[in-house]
Design a protein around this motif. Structure first.
Motif, PDB file in Angstrom:
ATOM      1  N   LEU A  33     -20.737  38.757 -21.094  1.00  0.00           N
ATOM      2  CA  LEU A  33     -19.720  38.491 -20.193  1.00  0.00           C
ATOM      3  C   LEU A  33     -18.368  38.692 -21.100  1.00  0.00           C
ATOM      4  CD1 LEU A  33     -20.891  35.728 -17.893  1.00  0.00           C
ATOM      5  CD2 LEU A  33     -20.822  38.289 -17.457  1.00  0.00           C
ATOM      6  N   HIS A  34     -17.316  39.568 -20.887  1.00  0.00           N
ATOM      7  CA  HIS A  34     -15.845  39.349 -21.348  1.00  0.00           C
ATOM      8  C   HIS A  34     -15.248  38.587 -20.659  1.00  0.00           C
ATOM      9  CE1 HIS A  34     -17.568  42.901 -23.457  1.00  0.00           C
ATOM     10  NE2 HIS A  34     -17.968  43.608 -22.257  1.00  0.00           N
ATOM     11  N   ILE A  35     -14.998  37.266 -21.055  1.00  0.00           N
ATOM     12  CA  ILE A  35     -14.344  36.219 -20.226  1.00  0.00           C
ATOM     13  C   ILE A  35     -13.634  35.415 -21.268  1.00  0.00           C
ATOM     14  CG2 ILE A  35     -15.771  36.122 -18.278  1.00  0.00           C
ATOM     15  CD1 ILE A  35     -17.267  33.593 -19.349  1.00  0.00           C
ATOM     16  N   TYR A  94     -20.347  33.103 -12.366  1.00  0.00           N
ATOM     17  CA  TYR A  94     -19.551  33.980 -13.036  1.00  0.00           C
ATOM     18  C   TYR A  94     -18.500  34.510 -11.890  1.00  0.00           C
ATOM     19  CZ  TYR A  94     -17.946  38.360 -14.965  1.00  0.00           C
ATOM     20  OH  TYR A  94     -17.228  39.697 -15.170  1.00  0.00           O
ATOM     21  N   GLN A  95     -18.826  35.072 -10.864  1.00  0.00           N
ATOM     22  CA  GLN A  95     -18.024  35.476  -9.861  1.00  0.00           C
ATOM     23  C   GLN A  95     -17.194  34.338  -9.338  1.00  0.00           C
ATOM     24  OE1 GLN A  95     -20.417  37.693  -7.172  1.00  0.00           O
ATOM     25  NE2 GLN A  95     -21.164  39.083  -8.400  1.00  0.00           N
ATOM     26  N   ALA A  96     -17.642  33.071  -9.200  1.00  0.00           N
ATOM     27  CA  ALA A  96     -16.736  32.022  -8.788  1.00  0.00           C
ATOM     28  C   ALA A  96     -15.722  31.619  -9.790  1.00  0.00           C
ATOM     29  CB  ALA A  96     -17.645  30.992  -8.509  1.00  0.00           C
ATOM     30  N   VAL A  97     -16.399  31.630 -11.024  1.00  0.00           N
ATOM     31  CA  VAL A  97     -15.114  31.297 -12.070  1.00  0.00           C
ATOM     32  C   VAL A  97     -14.139  32.331 -12.285  1.00  0.00           C
ATOM     33  CG1 VAL A  97     -15.127  30.779 -14.338  1.00  0.00           C
ATOM     34  CG2 VAL A  97     -17.017  29.631 -13.283  1.00  0.00           C
ATOM     35  N   THR A  98     -14.402  33.436 -12.477  1.00  0.00           N
ATOM     36  CA  THR A  98     -13.616  34.508 -12.783  1.00  0.00           C
ATOM     37  C   THR A  98     -12.915  35.168 -11.524  1.00  0.00           C
ATOM     38  OG1 THR A  98     -15.443  36.112 -12.696  1.00  0.00           O
ATOM     39  CG2 THR A  98     -14.767  35.080 -14.666  1.00  0.00           C
ATOM     40  N   GLY A  99     -13.574  35.050 -10.292  1.00  0.00           N
ATOM     41  CA  GLY A  99     -12.891  35.891  -9.187  1.00  0.00           C
ATOM     42  C   GLY A  99     -13.220  37.040  -9.106  1.00  0.00           C
ATOM     43  N   ARG A 100     -14.077  37.551  -9.891  1.00  0.00           N
ATOM     44  CA  ARG A 100     -14.465  38.990  -9.871  1.00  0.00           C
ATOM     45  C   ARG A 100     -15.682  39.365  -9.058  1.00  0.00           C
ATOM     46  NH1 ARG A 100     -14.351  39.135 -16.353  1.00  0.00           N
ATOM     47  NH2 ARG A 100     -12.124  38.406 -16.680  1.00  0.00           N
TER      48      ARG A 100
END
Length: 100
Positions: A33-35, A94-100
């Motif tokens: 992941l690129h975060i 991941y989607q919840a943390v990044t909004g992606r």
């Protein structure tokens, strides 16, 4: 609910089709992941909670500005439905943390 026994290759292929950014083989599944560092910290906490439910210990590490995740069974055997379910939970976190 999926059985937690060893899946066949068809199971793994189906799982990886659903978890589009995950790659793997019969022994492990993984994702990069690129975060940001802050997102990494938040995601790592969520992964800890989810991994306790499945009694799995995923490898999560930070390298070169990326978060690398590897999920496999504790005994090093063939991945099972629990490992796939954990990967799906990680993806949702991941989607919840990044909004992606």
């Amino acid at each position: 609910m999926l059985p937690f026994g060893p899946p066949g290759q068809e199971f793994l292929d189906d799982a990886l089709r659903l978890l589009k950014e995950w790659f793997g083989d019969a022994k492990e599944i993984r994702r990069t992941l690129h975060i940001s560092d802050a997102e990494h910290a938040a995601l790592t906490e969520r992964i800890k909670v989810a991994s306790d439910v499945f009694q799995l210990i995923p490898e999560v590490r930070r390298a070169d500005g990326n978060t690398q995740i590897r999920v496999r069974t504790a005994d090093g055997g063939t991945i099972n439905a629990g490992a796939v379910a954990l990967a799906a939970r990680i993806e949702a976190a991941y989607q919840a943390v990044t909004g992606r």
